[in-house]
Design an enzyme around this catalytic site. Sequence first.
Site, PDB file in Angstrom:
ATOM      1  N   TYR A 165      24.824  -3.883  12.088  1.00  0.00           N
ATOM      2  CA  TYR A 165      24.287  -2.525  12.253  1.00  0.00           C
ATOM      3  C   TYR A 165      25.278  -1.648  13.043  1.00  0.00           C
ATOM      4  CZ  TYR A 165      20.629   0.888  13.573  1.00  0.00           C
ATOM      5  OH  TYR A 165      19.875   2.021  13.767  1.00  0.00           O
ATOM      6  N   LYS A 169      27.079   1.716  11.833  1.00  0.00           N
ATOM      7  CA  LYS A 169      26.764   2.969  12.520  1.00  0.00           C
ATOM      8  C   LYS A 169      28.010   3.632  13.114  1.00  0.00           C
ATOM      9  CE  LYS A 169      22.357   3.516  11.904  1.00  0.00           C
ATOM     10  NZ  LYS A 169      21.957   4.466  10.849  1.00  0.00           N
TER      11      LYS A 169
HETATM   12  P1  NAI Z   1      12.108   3.605   9.580  1.00  0.00           P
HETATM   13  O1  NAI Z   1      12.157   2.179   9.190  1.00  0.00           O
HETATM   14  O2  NAI Z   1      10.821   4.171  10.048  1.00  0.00           O
HETATM   15  O3  NAI Z   1      12.638   4.529   8.389  1.00  0.00           O
HETATM   16  C1  NAI Z   1      13.737   4.191   7.593  1.00  0.00           C
HETATM   17  C2  NAI Z   1      13.392   4.576   6.168  1.00  0.00           C
HETATM   18  O4  NAI Z   1      14.542   4.333   5.341  1.00  0.00           O
HETATM   19  C3  NAI Z   1      12.249   3.754   5.601  1.00  0.00           C
HETATM   20  O5  NAI Z   1      11.233   4.614   5.101  1.00  0.00           O
HETATM   21  C4  NAI Z   1      12.896   2.918   4.496  1.00  0.00           C
HETATM   22  O6  NAI Z   1      12.026   2.669   3.395  1.00  0.00           O
HETATM   23  C5  NAI Z   1      14.071   3.802   4.110  1.00  0.00           C
HETATM   24  N1  NAI Z   1      15.124   3.044   3.455  1.00  0.00           N
HETATM   25  C6  NAI Z   1      15.664   1.866   3.859  1.00  0.00           C
HETATM   26  N2  NAI Z   1      16.598   1.466   2.984  1.00  0.00           N
HETATM   27  C7  NAI Z   1      16.650   2.393   1.990  1.00  0.00           C
HETATM   28  C8  NAI Z   1      17.414   2.551   0.811  1.00  0.00           C
HETATM   29  N3  NAI Z   1      18.307   1.622   0.455  1.00  0.00           N
HETATM   30  N4  NAI Z   1      17.233   3.646   0.041  1.00  0.00           N
HETATM   31  C9  NAI Z   1      16.312   4.590   0.385  1.00  0.00           C
HETATM   32  N5  NAI Z   1      15.541   4.490   1.502  1.00  0.00           N
HETATM   33  C10 NAI Z   1      15.708   3.413   2.289  1.00  0.00           C
HETATM   34  O7  NAI Z   1      13.229   3.792  10.715  1.00  0.00           O
HETATM   35  P2  NAI Z   1      13.686   5.056  11.580  1.00  0.00           P
HETATM   36  O8  NAI Z   1      13.654   4.637  12.977  1.00  0.00           O
HETATM   37  O9  NAI Z   1      12.983   6.277  11.156  1.00  0.00           O
HETATM   38  O10 NAI Z   1      15.220   5.127  11.154  1.00  0.00           O
HETATM   39  C11 NAI Z   1      15.842   6.256  10.531  1.00  0.00           C
HETATM   40  C12 NAI Z   1      17.329   6.167  10.766  1.00  0.00           C
HETATM   41  O11 NAI Z   1      17.599   6.342  12.155  1.00  0.00           O
HETATM   42  C13 NAI Z   1      17.965   4.840  10.372  1.00  0.00           C
HETATM   43  O12 NAI Z   1      19.232   5.067   9.810  1.00  0.00           O
HETATM   44  C14 NAI Z   1      18.087   4.120  11.695  1.00  0.00           C
HETATM   45  O13 NAI Z   1      19.099   3.149  11.668  1.00  0.00           O
HETATM   46  C15 NAI Z   1      18.425   5.283  12.610  1.00  0.00           C
HETATM   47  N6  NAI Z   1      18.190   5.039  14.019  1.00  0.00           N
HETATM   48  C16 NAI Z   1      16.920   4.983  14.514  1.00  0.00           C
HETATM   49  C17 NAI Z   1      16.726   4.787  15.858  1.00  0.00           C
HETATM   50  C18 NAI Z   1      15.384   4.807  16.481  1.00  0.00           C
HETATM   51  O14 NAI Z   1      15.310   4.788  17.734  1.00  0.00           O
HETATM   52  N7  NAI Z   1      14.311   4.873  15.721  1.00  0.00           N
HETATM   53  C19 NAI Z   1      17.863   4.544  16.782  1.00  0.00           C
HETATM   54  C20 NAI Z   1      19.144   4.696  16.162  1.00  0.00           C
HETATM   55  C21 NAI Z   1      19.288   4.919  14.830  1.00  0.00           C
END
Ligand code: NAI
Length: 287
Positions: A165, A169
């Site tokens: 990851y 990132k």
């Molecule tokens: P989440 O799991 O709630 O949302 C991620 C979404 O991406 C999900 O709805 C999933 O179905 C979708 N997804 C995954 N793989 C996919 C693909 N191949 N094609 C299309 N959609 C896909 O997670 P969250 O927390 O909302 O994460 C959003 C972004 O923020 C991610 O990139 C995560 O790595 C990043 N992030 C989040 C943090 C946090 O504190 N929540 C911290 C640092 C980064």
Amino acid sequence: MSISFENKVALVTGAARGLGREHALELARRGARLVVNDFGGAVDGQSASETAVEQVASEIRTLGAEVIADSGSVSQPEDAEAMVKKAVDAWGRVDILINNAGILRDKSFAKISAEEFEGVIAVHLLGSFYCTRAAWPFMREQAYGRIVMTSSPSGLYGNFGQTNYGAAKLGLVGFMNSLKIEGAKYNIHTNAIAPVATTRMTESLMPEPVLKKMKPELVTSGVVFLCSEQAPNGVILQAAGGTFSVAAVVENKGVDLGEDASAEDVAEHFEQISDISQVKPRSGLSL
Ligand code: NAI
């Protein structure tokens, strides 16, 4: 100053839940027409369902905004092309791309498989590449674009069990660093968000009081700014519970050890070489 997205077309990946959903809803409230993408999988990227993205699309419709749902996977180049095509076919342009889709496959490095490493790179890094590559010609042609990469404190600073990851990132920051230069003359600005927010991805990782404070919509405020006409170019914006800061790659003045500098000289001077008490950011063209 108010930020509006009237007449703008946006694509948000991973928009069914968490941060992506908040970003999409806020862009819609501010007048954007949207393609919302999500393949509807679990945190580790397994399984898929079209319902999740349909749900957010219907929420957006109740706000009175125009929206198209897309259930493709960002890690498939042809799906990325198709989601951009949906925006262009419907509205003739794509102004904003938020590369937000993400998964986790945490494993300590001693135990990680190539599949677990590659799977995470495929969604975050290659997925952002495929979507950006699909949108780029249209942004160039219209001489306008705003691209957001979703980075992470894990990539900037490291985290146990997240070599895959973290590599993806911070890779996105490297990707941005060159794109910001290539896009500048076409008014295409690329920035990165490094968020902390309460979503299904983090809810088991933080204590209750922190979870309460880390509202996803507070990350969205930063992302909306990065999607706006006033957006900077090439910034890593950190957003966590209402605190915003900028992270940057910095370097110190350096120590000239002369033409005959040996490994022993480097070792001997390493304290001075590695003194980062006086640093400045490095920008512009790199080597
Ligand atoms: P989440 O799991 O709630 O949302 C991620 C979404 O991406 C999900 O709805 C999933 O179905 C979708 N997804 C995954 N793989 C996919 C693909 N191949 N094609 C299309 N959609 C896909 O997670 P969250 O927390 O909302 O994460 C959003 C972004 O923020 C991610 O990139 C995560 O790595 C990043 N992030 C989040 C943090 C946090 O504190 N929540 C911290 C640092 C980064």
